[in-house]
Design a protein around this motif. Structure first.
Motif, short mmCIF file in Angstrom:
data_model
loop_
_atom_site.label_atom_id
_atom_site.label_comp_id
_atom_site.label_asym_id
_atom_site.label_seq_id
_atom_site.Cartn_x
_atom_site.Cartn_y
_atom_site.Cartn_z
N LEU A 5 -23.61 -40.84 -21.57
CA LEU A 5 -23.39 -40.51 -20.16
C LEU A 5 -23.56 -41.73 -19.29
CD1 LEU A 5 -25.02 -37.01 -19.77
CD2 LEU A 5 -22.61 -37.62 -19.72
N GLU A 6 -24.53 -42.57 -19.66
CA GLU A 6 -24.73 -43.80 -18.88
C GLU A 6 -23.49 -44.69 -18.95
OE1 GLU A 6 -28.24 -45.82 -20.10
OE2 GLU A 6 -29.54 -44.37 -19.07
N ILE A 7 -22.93 -44.80 -20.16
CA ILE A 7 -21.73 -45.63 -20.32
C ILE A 7 -20.59 -45.08 -19.47
CG2 ILE A 7 -19.93 -46.30 -21.97
CD1 ILE A 7 -22.14 -46.48 -24.08
N VAL A 8 -20.41 -43.75 -19.54
CA VAL A 8 -19.34 -43.13 -18.76
C VAL A 8 -19.55 -43.39 -17.28
CG1 VAL A 8 -18.37 -40.92 -18.08
CG2 VAL A 8 -18.84 -41.36 -20.46
N TRP A 9 -20.79 -43.18 -16.84
CA TRP A 9 -21.11 -43.34 -15.42
C TRP A 9 -20.88 -44.78 -14.97
CZ3 TRP A 9 -20.99 -40.20 -11.75
CH2 TRP A 9 -21.61 -40.48 -10.52
N LYS A 10 -21.16 -45.70 -15.86
CA LYS A 10 -21.06 -47.12 -15.52
C LYS A 10 -19.60 -47.56 -15.37
CE LYS A 10 -22.54 -51.60 -17.34
NZ LYS A 10 -22.98 -52.23 -18.58
N TYR A 11 -18.76 -47.02 -16.26
CA TYR A 11 -17.38 -47.52 -16.26
C TYR A 11 -16.40 -46.61 -15.55
CZ TYR A 11 -19.04 -51.03 -19.45
OH TYR A 11 -19.71 -52.08 -19.99
N LEU A 12 -16.86 -45.46 -15.06
CA LEU A 12 -15.94 -44.54 -14.39
C LEU A 12 -15.26 -45.18 -13.17
CD1 LEU A 12 -14.90 -41.72 -14.76
CD2 LEU A 12 -16.65 -40.88 -13.24
N PRO A 13 -16.00 -45.91 -12.31
CA PRO A 13 -15.32 -46.53 -11.16
C PRO A 13 -14.21 -47.49 -11.59
CG PRO A 13 -17.68 -46.62 -10.88
CD PRO A 13 -17.45 -46.12 -12.26
N ASN A 188 -13.90 -55.93 -24.02
CA ASN A 188 -14.95 -56.75 -23.40
C ASN A 188 -16.32 -56.44 -23.99
OD1 ASN A 188 -13.14 -57.99 -21.84
ND2 ASN A 188 -13.63 -56.87 -19.95
N ASN A 189 -16.50 -55.15 -24.37
CA ASN A 189 -17.82 -54.74 -24.89
C ASN A 189 -17.90 -54.84 -26.40
OD1 ASN A 189 -18.57 -54.14 -22.34
ND2 ASN A 189 -17.96 -52.01 -22.49
N TYR A 190 -16.95 -55.43 -27.02
CA TYR A 190 -16.89 -55.50 -28.48
C TYR A 190 -16.96 -54.12 -29.12
CZ TYR A 190 -17.80 -60.31 -27.39
OH TYR A 190 -17.72 -61.55 -26.85
N GLY A 191 -16.26 -53.15 -28.52
CA GLY A 191 -16.14 -51.83 -29.14
C GLY A 191 -17.30 -50.89 -28.89
N VAL A 192 -18.26 -51.28 -28.06
CA VAL A 192 -19.37 -50.35 -27.77
C VAL A 192 -18.88 -49.27 -26.82
CG1 VAL A 192 -21.64 -50.13 -26.74
CG2 VAL A 192 -21.10 -52.10 -28.15
N GLY A 193 -19.14 -48.02 -27.16
CA GLY A 193 -18.83 -46.91 -26.27
C GLY A 193 -17.35 -46.62 -26.15
N GLN A 194 -16.55 -46.96 -27.17
CA GLN A 194 -15.12 -46.72 -27.00
C GLN A 194 -14.79 -45.23 -27.07
OE1 GLN A 194 -12.68 -48.52 -29.97
NE2 GLN A 194 -14.32 -48.64 -31.46
N LEU A 195 -15.54 -44.47 -27.88
CA LEU A 195 -15.28 -43.03 -27.97
C LEU A 195 -15.47 -42.38 -26.60
CD1 LEU A 195 -14.52 -41.19 -30.26
CD2 LEU A 195 -16.91 -40.67 -30.58
N GLU A 196 -16.59 -42.74 -25.95
CA GLU A 196 -16.88 -42.16 -24.64
C GLU A 196 -15.79 -42.52 -23.64
OE1 GLU A 196 -18.96 -43.85 -26.47
OE2 GLU A 196 -20.94 -42.92 -26.52
N LEU A 197 -15.37 -43.78 -23.67
CA LEU A 197 -14.38 -44.23 -22.69
C LEU A 197 -13.06 -43.50 -22.90
CD1 LEU A 197 -14.91 -48.04 -22.26
CD2 LEU A 197 -15.08 -46.25 -20.57
N TYR A 198 -12.64 -43.37 -24.17
CA TYR A 198 -11.36 -42.70 -24.41
C TYR A 198 -11.43 -41.24 -24.00
CZ TYR A 198 -9.66 -46.74 -27.01
OH TYR A 198 -9.24 -47.98 -27.36
N ILE A 199 -12.57 -40.59 -24.29
CA ILE A 199 -12.70 -39.18 -23.91
C ILE A 199 -12.67 -39.04 -22.38
CG2 ILE A 199 -14.24 -37.19 -23.94
CD1 ILE A 199 -15.04 -38.05 -26.76
N THR A 200 -13.32 -39.98 -21.70
CA THR A 200 -13.28 -39.96 -20.23
C THR A 200 -11.85 -40.07 -19.73
OG1 THR A 200 -15.29 -41.23 -20.38
CG2 THR A 200 -14.38 -40.92 -18.20
N VAL A 201 -11.08 -40.98 -20.35
CA VAL A 201 -9.69 -41.14 -19.94
C VAL A 201 -8.93 -39.83 -20.13
CG1 VAL A 201 -7.55 -42.33 -20.47
CG2 VAL A 201 -9.65 -43.59 -20.43
N GLY A 202 -9.19 -39.17 -21.28
CA GLY A 202 -8.54 -37.88 -21.53
C GLY A 202 -8.87 -36.87 -20.45
N VAL A 203 -10.15 -36.82 -20.05
CA VAL A 203 -10.56 -35.85 -19.03
C VAL A 203 -9.90 -36.17 -17.69
CG1 VAL A 203 -12.52 -34.95 -17.75
CG2 VAL A 203 -12.70 -35.28 -20.19
N ILE A 204 -9.79 -37.46 -17.38
CA ILE A 204 -9.13 -37.85 -16.12
C ILE A 204 -7.67 -37.37 -16.13
CG2 ILE A 204 -8.36 -39.78 -14.70
CD1 ILE A 204 -10.81 -41.30 -15.60
#
Lengths: 240, 256
Positions: A5-13, A188-204
């Motif tokens: 959740l922290e990762i999502v919150w950080k990169y959502l903007p 940029n993050n060397y693959g950290v949190g990619q699952l969360e980011l992709y799921i966030t993109v899907g939800v958007i």
């Protein structure tokens, strides 16, 4: 879970920052595709055999090949043609190729939708309009357009939603839409949190699609005001 | 010309992968669609709402994102299964990308299949369901003998559409390292630096396959729906039956 959740919150903007790019591609392509598709449908309905054949082949090609192949073809081909003719494409944004490709692709699908809307129209109505002394333009504006628009709009919305999903393919040629941005962040993050980011993109994408559906259903309801059989009740459900 | 020929060979080598990918994901999508349609047509409102939202959610996500998510999650899922059942055989150097791509494509097309099934079920008139109940059919008999044979005929055009769309969408699987037609074309293009030729060949191959499947489904539709066509066929069929049954009994032999 908390970390995700922290990762999502950080990169959502950062992801939402590139939302306008996706919307821009969607709106411009749909607009161009509607105009092109209208002429394609007109050519396919009309009597000129040359135009008919050309538009049929174009529509078949655009429907028959994957969007990614078309996108890459345009991405390679147009710079070649332009540079041969002395136009430099070095400074062009890749979004231009995405726009061209999406509009051509959507034009074919829109042409089919317009054609089916025209066919669904009762031919007696056009005859009646002609017998009242209406010219072709007047017939189109007063008889064909109002009914055709109402029957074509749900299909157009479905197609636009498909396009909205397909705009994510533009990330392949380096357009920074939402998915492109997410890929950049992942790299940029060397693959950290990619699952969360992709799921966030899907939800958007999902929320964006729901909003588009809502607006379209409102407009359909307005267009079908005189036709109670065609009223839409569920505003968030797809039709057609 | 040499480039075109070599590229064609490369792309044709990817055709079996594309077709098998499409076929498996269509089958899986159909299965998932049937499961989803059970939920969507459920009697309980909360279940129905949950499944509707799930359908709309699956429908709203780009296929590319499904592929990426599944591709990213391979190690987690496979490693988890490995530890859970204590197999310890999963080789991290050889991830099963193909199976996960099939799942991703199937999941993204499952809601469309669900829609297809529900619309086909809704086209069967209510009188037929009631007639089945009145005739004392069990639920299984009702579905297999009356409802499903009619639904299949109605659903074929839609199914053909989805199949062909899935065929096209399977080209996206090259983004997750699966060497189907598009993957082979991209690979050869970067190797030989002849991008335009390769993509043209690839596009034409896809076009040919698309046309073949489109025509096949059109034929299938015609064949399956031959008793639904208005006018001639059904009358001819009836007359033939009448003629045959009556000639067997030896009456009305002159009747045509």
């Amino acid at each position: 879970m908390k970390k995700s959740l922290e990762i999502v919150w950080k990169y959502l903007p950062a992801l939402l920052e590139s939302l306008p790019t996706t919307l821009y591609m969607l709106v411009i392509s749909v607009f161009i595709a509607a105009i092109l598709g209208f002429f394609l449908a007109w050519a396919k309905i009309g009597k000129n055999p040359l135009l008919k054949g050309l538009s049929s082949v174009f529509i078949s090609f655009m429907r028959g090949t994957p969007m990614m192949v078309q996108l890459l073809l345009i991405f390679i081909w147009i710079p070649l043609i332009c540079n041969d003719n002395g136009i430099s494409t070095n400074t062009w944004d890749p979004i231009i190729y995405a726009l061209i490709s999406f509009s051509l692709n959507m034009a074919a699908f829109f042409a089919e939708i317009f054609r089916s809307a025209y066919i669904a129209l009762d031919y007696k109505q056009i005859e009646a309009a002609q017998s009242l002394g209406m010219g072709p333009l007047q017939t189109f504006r007063r008889v064909i357009l109002p009914q055709g628009a109402a029957s074509a709009l749900p299909n157009l919305t479905n197609m636009s939603l498909e396009l909205m999903k397909n705009t994510s393919i533009a990330a392949v040629i380096g357009v920074y839409d939402i998915l492109g941005k997410a890929q950049q962040l992942v790299k940029n993050n060397y693959g950290v949190g990619q699952l969360e980011l992709y799921i966030t993109v899907g939800v958007i994408f999902w929320i964006m699609g729901l909003l588009i559906l809502f607006v379209s259903n409102l407009v359909t309801r307005r267009l079908n005001k005189g036709n109670p059989a065609m009223q839409t009740k569920k505003l968030f459900a797809a039709k057609g | 010309m040499e480039v075109y020929r070599t590229c064609l060979e490369k792309v044709l080598a990817g055709v079996p992968t594309t077709l098998s990918l499409t076929l498996w994901s269509v089958l899986l999508a159909l299965l998932l669609g049937i499961l989803l349609s059970f939920g969507v047509l459920s009697k309980w409102t909360p279940v129905r709402m949950l499944f509707s939202v799930l359908c709309s959610f699956l429908k709203g996500i780009p296929i590319l994102i499904f592929l990426y998510v599944f591709h990213t999650a391979i190690d987690g899922i496979m490693g988890g299964i490995d530890h859970l059942f204590a197999f310890y055989t999963y080789d991290i150097r050889k991830p099963p990308t193909y199976i996960f791509a099939v799942f991703a494509l199937a999941l993204s097309y499952a809601p469309y299949m669900c829609d297809m099934i529900t619309t086909a079920l809704h086209t069967i008139p209510k009188g037929q369901w009631e007639a089945c109940d009145a005739g004392g059919f069990t639920a299984w008999q009702k579905m297999t003998r009356i409802i499903i044979p009619q639904c299949v005929v109605i659903a074929i055009p839609n199914f053909g559409n989805h199949f062909v769309n899935l065929l096209k969408a399977s080209s996206l699987a090259c983004m997750v390292t699966i060497m189907e037609m598009m993957g082979e074309a991209r690979n050869y293009a970067t190797m030989s630096q002849r991008f335009l030729e390769c993509y043209i060949v690839c596009a034409i191959c896809y076009w040919v396959i698309f046309i073949v499947f489109e025509q096949a489904f059109r034929l299938l539709e015609k064949r399956a729906g031959r008793y639904l066509q208005p006018g001639v066929p059904i009358a001819r069929r009836r007359r033939k039956l009448f003629h045959m049954t009556n000639t067997q009994e030896g009456i009305f032999e002159e009747v045509k």
